[in-house]
Design an enzyme around this catalytic site. Structure first.
Site, PDB file in Angstrom:
ATOM      1  N   VAL A  75       3.633   0.974   2.680  1.00 56.11           N
ATOM      2  CA  VAL A  75       3.324  -0.149   3.568  1.00 56.11           C
ATOM      3  C   VAL A  75       3.852  -1.434   2.929  1.00 56.11           C
ATOM      4  O   VAL A  75       3.602  -1.702   1.752  1.00 56.11           O
ATOM      5  CB  VAL A  75       1.797  -0.252   3.826  1.00 56.11           C
ATOM      6  CG1 VAL A  75       1.502  -1.347   4.842  1.00 56.11           C
ATOM      7  CG2 VAL A  75       1.228   1.076   4.304  1.00 56.11           C
TER       8      VAL A  75
ATOM      9  N   PHE B 294       2.592   9.740   3.066  1.00 54.50           N
ATOM     10  CA  PHE B 294       4.016  10.062   3.245  1.00 54.50           C
ATOM     11  C   PHE B 294       4.868   8.817   3.344  1.00 54.50           C
ATOM     12  O   PHE B 294       5.945   8.858   3.936  1.00 54.50           O
ATOM     13  CB  PHE B 294       4.241  10.884   4.514  1.00 54.50           C
ATOM     14  CG  PHE B 294       3.125  11.788   4.826  1.00 54.50           C
ATOM     15  CD1 PHE B 294       2.868  12.871   4.006  1.00 54.50           C
ATOM     16  CD2 PHE B 294       2.321  11.561   5.919  1.00 54.50           C
ATOM     17  CE1 PHE B 294       1.813  13.705   4.282  1.00 54.50           C
ATOM     18  CE2 PHE B 294       1.267  12.402   6.197  1.00 54.50           C
ATOM     19  CZ  PHE B 294       1.011  13.476   5.371  1.00 54.50           C
TER      20      PHE B 294
ATOM     21  N   LYS C 272       4.193  -0.174   8.259  1.00 51.59           N
ATOM     22  CA  LYS C 272       3.904   1.119   7.636  1.00 51.59           C
ATOM     23  C   LYS C 272       5.087   2.041   7.931  1.00 51.59           C
ATOM     24  O   LYS C 272       5.347   2.376   9.084  1.00 51.59           O
ATOM     25  CB  LYS C 272       2.601   1.669   8.227  1.00 51.59           C
ATOM     26  CG  LYS C 272       2.209   3.054   7.757  1.00 51.59           C
ATOM     27  CD  LYS C 272       0.771   3.367   8.197  1.00 51.59           C
ATOM     28  CE  LYS C 272       0.421   4.826   8.002  1.00 51.59           C
ATOM     29  NZ  LYS C 272      -0.987   5.124   8.348  1.00 51.59           N
TER      30      LYS C 272
ATOM     31  N   GLY D 250       0.821  -1.205   0.000  1.00 50.80           N
ATOM     32  CA  GLY D 250       0.000   0.000   0.000  1.00 50.80           C
ATOM     33  C   GLY D 250       0.851   1.249   0.000  1.00 50.80           C
ATOM     34  O   GLY D 250       2.049   1.208   0.286  1.00 50.80           O
ATOM     35  N   GLN D 251       0.214   2.351  -0.377  1.00 51.38           N
ATOM     36  CA  GLN D 251       0.900   3.635  -0.377  1.00 51.38           C
ATOM     37  C   GLN D 251       0.139   4.534   0.572  1.00 51.38           C
ATOM     38  O   GLN D 251      -1.072   4.598   0.510  1.00 51.38           O
ATOM     39  CB  GLN D 251       0.798   4.282  -1.762  1.00 51.38           C
ATOM     40  CG  GLN D 251       1.150   3.389  -2.906  1.00 51.38           C
ATOM     41  CD  GLN D 251       2.565   3.592  -3.362  1.00 51.38           C
ATOM     42  OE1 GLN D 251       3.230   4.532  -2.927  1.00 51.38           O
ATOM     43  NE2 GLN D 251       3.041   2.738  -4.224  1.00 51.38           N
ATOM     44  N   GLY D 252       0.863   5.224   1.407  1.00 55.20           N
ATOM     45  CA  GLY D 252       0.202   6.223   2.244  1.00 55.20           C
ATOM     46  C   GLY D 252       0.591   7.588   1.725  1.00 55.20           C
ATOM     47  O   GLY D 252       1.301   7.709   0.727  1.00 55.20           O
TER      48      GLY D 252
ATOM     49  N   ASP E 192     -11.669   9.735  10.988  1.00 55.97           N
ATOM     50  CA  ASP E 192     -11.436   9.591   9.539  1.00 55.97           C
ATOM     51  C   ASP E 192     -12.044   8.282   9.049  1.00 55.97           C
ATOM     52  O   ASP E 192     -11.423   7.538   8.292  1.00 55.97           O
ATOM     53  CB  ASP E 192      -9.931   9.652   9.262  1.00 55.97           C
ATOM     54  CG  ASP E 192      -9.626  10.046   7.810  1.00 55.97           C
ATOM     55  OD1 ASP E 192     -10.557  10.527   7.113  1.00 55.97           O
ATOM     56  OD2 ASP E 192      -8.479   9.868   7.369  1.00 55.97           O
TER      57      ASP E 192
HETATM   58  P1  ATP Z   1      -3.619   8.114   3.647  1.00 47.55           P
HETATM   59  O1  ATP Z   1      -3.186   9.250   4.477  1.00 47.55           O
HETATM   60  O2  ATP Z   1      -3.465   8.314   2.174  1.00 47.55           O
HETATM   61  O3  ATP Z   1      -4.953   7.571   4.054  1.00 47.55           O
HETATM   62  P2  ATP Z   1      -1.913   6.624   5.225  1.00 47.55           P
HETATM   63  O4  ATP Z   1      -0.556   7.199   5.173  1.00 47.55           O
HETATM   64  O5  ATP Z   1      -2.735   6.973   6.365  1.00 47.55           O
HETATM   65  O6  ATP Z   1      -2.617   6.928   3.908  1.00 47.55           O
HETATM   66  P3  ATP Z   1      -2.828   3.927   5.544  1.00 47.55           P
HETATM   67  O7  ATP Z   1      -4.225   4.344   5.206  1.00 47.55           O
HETATM   68  O8  ATP Z   1      -2.584   3.464   6.927  1.00 47.55           O
HETATM   69  O9  ATP Z   1      -1.770   5.068   5.164  1.00 47.55           O
HETATM   70  O10 ATP Z   1      -2.318   2.805   4.531  1.00 47.55           O
HETATM   71  C1  ATP Z   1      -2.307   3.019   3.140  1.00 47.55           C
HETATM   72  C2  ATP Z   1      -2.760   1.736   2.421  1.00 47.55           C
HETATM   73  O11 ATP Z   1      -1.845   0.657   2.720  1.00 47.55           O
HETATM   74  C3  ATP Z   1      -4.124   1.211   2.860  1.00 47.55           C
HETATM   75  O12 ATP Z   1      -5.176   1.807   2.121  1.00 47.55           O
HETATM   76  C4  ATP Z   1      -3.980  -0.276   2.564  1.00 47.55           C
HETATM   77  O13 ATP Z   1      -4.186  -0.525   1.184  1.00 47.55           O
HETATM   78  C5  ATP Z   1      -2.530  -0.574   2.861  1.00 47.55           C
HETATM   79  N1  ATP Z   1      -2.339  -1.039   4.237  1.00 47.55           N
HETATM   80  C6  ATP Z   1      -2.048  -0.289   5.315  1.00 47.55           C
HETATM   81  N2  ATP Z   1      -1.914  -1.039   6.430  1.00 47.55           N
HETATM   82  C7  ATP Z   1      -2.138  -2.315   6.054  1.00 47.55           C
HETATM   83  C8  ATP Z   1      -2.157  -3.579   6.753  1.00 47.55           C
HETATM   84  N3  ATP Z   1      -1.923  -3.654   8.048  1.00 47.55           N
HETATM   85  N4  ATP Z   1      -2.413  -4.697   6.037  1.00 47.55           N
HETATM   86  C9  ATP Z   1      -2.657  -4.608   4.703  1.00 47.55           C
HETATM   87  N5  ATP Z   1      -2.658  -3.453   3.994  1.00 47.55           N
HETATM   88  C10 ATP Z   1      -2.403  -2.324   4.643  1.00 47.55           C
END
Ligand code: ATP
Ligand code: MG
Length: 534
Positions: free
Chosen positions: A29, A26, A46, A22-24, A143
């Site tokens: 994952v 910043f 992450k 996954g991509q967040g 959120d």
């Molecule tokens: P954003 O701010 O864009 O919402 P973020 O930095 O908060 O992103 P997350 O929402 O925690 O990041 O994770 C981004 C993506 O990574 C998720 O939408 C999911 O696809 C994947 N992901 C995150 N944590 C997990 C996990 N524990 N298991 C599987 N996939 C995950």
């Protein structure tokens, strides 16, 4: 602008880092496991790139708050488990439970939603997670939206991403009011947008659950923003929630009654968790839930989730679509994705791409050639793609039942345990020339403008890097969707073996339902080159 690459990620002692899942905003994952441990013992890490977060005005302190809040409140079966964390000068990382079932949003069909038993199952699980979060931990999530809801290997809901969460109760039990405007616009409660008036963050979570339930049932958000200037919201408020037009007409009486109780613009009149837990739709026995409220039949749940996902590649759909395009109907959602001005797309080597995620047992396939004269390689490809549940979305209903039962039992035994499967992808065995020409046309028809021709670009890259190293390829896209939001993501081209290629659409930001609409449109325009089982 700070950036980072894979090599910058910190090495963690005794941990083997796997694929990107996954991509967040910043960071990234990754899947991971402890060296020498059981192959099935996979978790997620992450990594948050601190300089990138700082660029966006987010301090290390705010990020540490995500960690400390998540740590405090993950002891519930419907909240993603927090395992560990650490920090270097560039990265903070969190070790999390792996959500093998991937994202919930990936499984919601735009304009259609999920069936009401599935919606009820996830509503029940979400309410229990929230009950624990609010009443045991004193934390508001702030959120709640499909992007932050993950699924485990059995399809159970896991509330994730505590990046905006805050504590609404002080140690002495008194309430702490909130003032800041945070959240994702369509899911935000109206009181958050009223300037200079403090509000209860836990009560805004209830509102977001209502919007999420609407999205599950209707496959679209009810409005962009809960303000009077938004005509959809205005119509809802003016009619006291008695609305039966547009997407509201899809919603059954029981759920409508519940939604009206939740989506009360006055927070003091909004349903509380106690009322929700005694609502008849919450209490009604769910066909997927065992006595503890967890999924008792993951195969059935996944099968029913997937049967709602459908990319129609029929002539009829193609004609309707291209006719609409000729009419240049700006209100037609299917064609209204637009490029963000001045952003020219380009084919590049490499990607942060989520790797392909299949192998395992297979079912037979006869489309490419007669089985007896298929080469071993072709057999391998077919076996490989037949094992990917993403292909089910292209199959017409007649073939569906048999294939589904085959695929799901195979996938379940072998693969869902390891990798969250992304569904916005297709396969092709056409040459790069044909693939890139058709893909370019499809993207251009959707408004994307390119710096240079994709195939020409590919030849240059191949010349420079060699045919073996030129993959994976990626086209970064930034689009504005029909509702004025920005979508960003990439189309990556991964070479599996020989001519078999995976074209994967990976959303980075923006509304996931819009991203899936975009994917369906491109798939329809590329229908002649998509390889489909049976
Ligand atoms: P954003 O701010 O864009 O919402 P973020 O930095 O908060 O992103 P997350 O929402 O925690 O990041 O994770 C981004 C993506 O990574 C998720 O939408 C999911 O696809 C994947 N992901 C995150 N944590 C997990 C996990 N524990 N298991 C599987 N996939 C995950
Ligand atoms: Mg998120």
């Amino acid at each position: 602008m700070s950036t980072f690459c894979e090599e910058d990620l910190p090495k963690i002692k005794d941990v083997i880092i796997g694929e990107t899942i996954g991509q967040g905003s910043f960071g990234i994952v990754k899947s991971a496991r402890i060296k020498d441990s059981n192959q099935n013992n996979i978790f997620a890490i992450k990594f948050i790139h601190l300089p990138s977060a700082n660029d966006k005005g987010i301090t290390e302190r705010e990020i540490s708050r995500e960690v400390s809040i998540h740590m405090k409140c993950s002891n519930h079966p419907n909240i993603l488990k927090f395992i560990d964390c650490n920090v270097t000068n560039k990265f903070l990382w969190m070790v999390l439970e792996m959500a093998d079932g991937g994202d919930l949003f990936d499984k919601i069909e735009p304009d259609y939603g999920v069936d009401s038993h599935i919606a009820q199952f996830y509503f029940q699980q979400l309410i229990r997670a929230l009950d624990y979060l609010h009443n045991t931990c004193g934390i508001a999530h702030r959120d709640i939206k499909p992007e932050n809801i993950l699924l485990d290997k059995d399809g159970n809901l896991k509330l994730a991403d505590f990046g905006l969460a805050s504590s609404f109760k002080r140690k002495d039990g008194t309430m702490r009011l909130s003032h800041d405007q945070r959240g994702s616009p369509p899911y935000m409660a109206p009181e958050i947008l009223t300037l200079n008036s403090p509000y209860h963050a836990n009560i805004t979570d209830i509102w977001s659950v209502g919007v999420l339930l609407f999205v599950l049932l209707a496959g679209q958000v009810p409005w962009e923003l809960p303000v009077n200037e938004d005509s959809d919201y205005n119509a809802f408020i003016k009619n006291n929630g008695n609305i039966n037009a547009g997407p509201w007409s899809k919603i059954k009486l029981d759920q409508l009654n519940l939604l009206r109780k939740i989506l009360h613009s006055d927070p003091s009149k909004r349903a509380t968790l106690t009322t929700l837990k005694s609502h008849r739709w919450f209490l009604k026995k769910n066909m997927y839930a065992n006595s503890k409220g967890l999924c008792k039949d993951p195969d059935l749940l996944l099968k029913n989730l997937l049967s709602n996902l459908h990319v129609s590649l029929t002539n009829e759909n193609y004609e309707i679509f291209t006719q609409n395009m000729n009419n240049d109907n700006a209100h037609n959602k299917v064609i209204s994705t637009q490029p963000v001005t001045n952003d020219l797309a380009e084919l590049m080597h490499g990607s942060n791409s989520i790797s392909n995620d299949n192998d395992g047992p297979f079912i037979s396939h006869t489309q490419v050639k007669n089985k007896s004269i298929m080469t071993q390689q072709e057999n391998n490809w077919i076996q490989y793609i037949n094992n990917d549940i993403a292909n089910l979305q292209f199959i017409n209903e007649d073939n569906m039942t048999y294939l589904q039962s085959q695929l799901i039992s195979n996938t379940h035994k072998k693969k869902l345990l390891f990798n969250p499967v992304k569904l916005t992808k297709f396969y092709t065995i056409h040459s790069m020339n044909i693939l890139l020409t058709i893909l370019e046309q499809a993207l251009e028809l959707s408004g994307v403008k390119f710096k240079s021709e994709l195939y020409e670009n590919f030849l240059k890259l191949e010349d420079k890097l060699g045919p073996k190293n030129v993959f994976p390829l990626a086209i970064n896209l930034k689009l504005s969707d029909c509702r004025g939001g920005t979508l960003s993501g990439l189309v990556s081209i991964i070479n599996y073996e020989g001519e078999l290629k995976i074209i994967q659409f990976e959303r980075k930001s923006g509304d996931p339902l819009e991203w899936r609409r975009f994917f369906k449109k491109i798939a329809l325009l590329c229908r002649d080159i998509i390889l489909i089982p049976n």
